[in-house]
Design an enzyme around this catalytic site. Sequence first.
Site, mmCIF file in Angstrom:
data_model
loop_
_atom_site.group_PDB
_atom_site.id
_atom_site.type_symbol
_atom_site.label_atom_id
_atom_site.label_comp_id
_atom_site.label_asym_id
_atom_site.label_seq_id
_atom_site.Cartn_x
_atom_site.Cartn_y
_atom_site.Cartn_z
ATOM 1 N N ASP A 1 0.873 -1.254 0.056
ATOM 2 C CA ASP A 1 -0.088 0.123 0.063
ATOM 3 C C ASP A 1 1.003 1.282 0.068
ATOM 4 O O ASP A 1 1.697 1.590 0.836
ATOM 5 C CB ASP A 1 -0.883 0.132 1.318
ATOM 6 C CG ASP A 1 -2.095 0.839 1.181
ATOM 7 O OD1 ASP A 1 -2.055 1.668 0.258
ATOM 8 O OD2 ASP A 1 -3.021 0.648 2.329
ATOM 9 N N GLU B 1 -2.347 1.329 -4.841
ATOM 10 C CA GLU B 1 -1.749 2.732 -4.998
ATOM 11 C C GLU B 1 -2.980 3.615 -5.645
ATOM 12 O O GLU B 1 -2.972 4.606 -6.143
ATOM 13 C CB GLU B 1 -0.620 2.883 -5.420
ATOM 14 C CG GLU B 1 -0.239 2.111 -6.858
ATOM 15 C CD GLU B 1 -0.759 2.560 -8.203
ATOM 16 O OE1 GLU B 1 -2.010 2.762 -8.275
ATOM 17 O OE2 GLU B 1 -0.044 3.095 -8.953
ATOM 18 N N GLY C 1 -4.996 3.542 -8.172
ATOM 19 C CA GLY C 1 -5.252 3.444 -9.591
ATOM 20 C C GLY C 1 -4.285 4.868 -10.186
ATOM 21 O O GLY C 1 -4.522 5.201 -11.371
ATOM 22 N N ASP D 1 -10.547 4.024 -1.557
ATOM 23 C CA ASP D 1 -11.341 2.996 -0.752
ATOM 24 C C ASP D 1 -12.767 2.825 -0.751
ATOM 25 O O ASP D 1 -13.406 3.840 -0.909
ATOM 26 C CB ASP D 1 -11.092 3.184 0.567
ATOM 27 C CG ASP D 1 -9.483 2.864 1.181
ATOM 28 O OD1 ASP D 1 -8.752 2.651 0.178
ATOM 29 O OD2 ASP D 1 -9.125 3.012 2.384
HETATM 30 C C1 GLA Z 1 -5.451 2.036 2.680
HETATM 31 C C2 GLA Z 1 -6.233 1.083 1.869
HETATM 32 C C3 GLA Z 1 -7.312 -0.051 2.704
HETATM 33 C C4 GLA Z 1 -6.504 -0.644 3.657
HETATM 34 C C5 GLA Z 1 -5.791 0.607 4.805
HETATM 35 C C6 GLA Z 1 -5.096 0.180 5.943
HETATM 36 O O1 GLA Z 1 -6.513 3.229 2.852
HETATM 37 O O2 GLA Z 1 -6.634 1.340 0.690
HETATM 38 O O3 GLA Z 1 -7.528 -1.046 1.819
HETATM 39 O O4 GLA Z 1 -5.454 -1.390 3.502
HETATM 40 O O5 GLA Z 1 -4.900 1.515 3.925
HETATM 41 O O6 GLA Z 1 -4.501 1.007 6.601
#
Ligand code: GLA
Length: 501
Positions: free
Chosen positions: A266, A303, A305, A326
């Site tokens: 991430d 990331e 997109g 998200d």
């Molecule tokens: C980001 C990701 C989520 C999750 C959180 C965890 O927001 O996009 O899917 O993994 O981090 O902190």
Amino acid sequence: MGERLSGRRVALVAALVGLMMAAMPGFGQGLARRWAAHGKALENGEVPLTILDLKQSGNELSGKLTGLGYGVDVKGTATGNHFELFVPEWDQKKPLIVGELANGELRWKQWSSELVAKPATAADEFPKLEYLEPPALHKVPYNGLAKTPPMGWNSWNLFAEKVDDKTVRTMADAMVSSGMRDAGYVYVNIDDTWEGTRDAEGNLSTNHKFPDMKALAEYVHSKGLKLGIYSGPGPRTCGGYPASYGHEAQDAKLYASWGIDYLKYDWCSAGNIYKNDALQPIYQKMGDALEASGRPMVYSLCEYGMGGVEKWGPEVGGNLWRTTGDISDTWESMIANIEKQVPTAPWAGPGHWNDPDMLEIGNGHMTPEEYRVHMSLWSLTAAPLLAGNDIRTMTETTKSILLNKEVIAIDQDALGKQASPVKKGELETWVKPLADGGVAVGVVNLGAVAASATVTVAELGLKGNVMARDLWAHKDVKFGGGKYTATVASHGVLLLRVSAK
Ligand code: GLA
């Protein structure tokens, strides 16, 4: 004359009001400074620092919000003692921060935390890190995994930081007893908040919630399942935990030694160090490290997109990559995410998939019809199917959606094509070519009332007589005169599998 005088008076009064407002907290320059908040301790004992560096012009606010795991530009307004701030890059409609100034302190709610900030001192600084030059580009060999979109379960959507060893073990048990494993959901993925701290040699530990990751992997494997884990290329994960910056090879070896099968990686705080032009080389670094670890692990790039990831994801050894921000458990969020998936269709295929984020099916804030739309659209677009609900307590309705084998077969079709919408509007028609020469077609009703949908053989790219099956009604249906008509509920879906006779 009279007019000029009264004009002057107005100007004078306006100037006085302006001066008074500037002196009032929340107006003028009242909020403009560097604020520091020390939040609730993380699971590894660290107290996370948040810096809000604000500028103010009248009621207008702008500045930068930096936490351990992120750094973003903010914009907003102050009204009296109240203020709100948006992160334009994430959401222009909903403020991330709503707070107030009282007794020289700034208080706000951000995600699930209540933060109290004081004017920052010189000690309120993030550690300075050495800048690591991104490597030159090369192709990371394909790891041979994810020939069809990965399926499993991930802890984040429902549990967030509340995931622990026991939750994962009981979830693994439930994956077997509920039939999820046998339907293809084999990855059990731990998301953020498992991390402990690094020792002087840079070795990363787990925190108190995961006493023995190797033993947990053995348990999960003994159930015929696979274990996934989470990190990122920055110094910190989005939740503020240690991530893999400068420790890529070491971490990949550690995961391999535990028996990990899947890594979600991430971007988070890497955005504080690198610009988007470094996305590819930075993801390549972990792709190389995973390859060198000697253990094949599904590599999931998270990331959101950015930087045309669908075009270079396979080059860095990626098996899937997020195409969106998200997801949350609402109809609007789910539909917004699938719409962002549309332009990426040409880049999906065996070994490498576009990921519109994990499933919310069964988490309670959409109707069963809406969850059927969610499952249908994810399957039509060959998206990874990572359940995000509590498998241990799922209702029969949730089971009937997640475990619909005919719909799963559309997602897992060997041809690996991602559906595209062939008709837009309140009734949206998506068509996915299948390995047997047939197609899957979904008609989604985005409107507020039930509507009659007609699917024609011509728009499916098929000819002559066809056989068709309704995958939610589990029954064969008949096309007459080259078409099929059915009523689709508001926020519902008609999903058919159609093939030439
Ligand atoms: C980001 C990701 C989520 C999750 C959180 C965890 O927001 O996009 O899917 O993994 O981090 O902190």
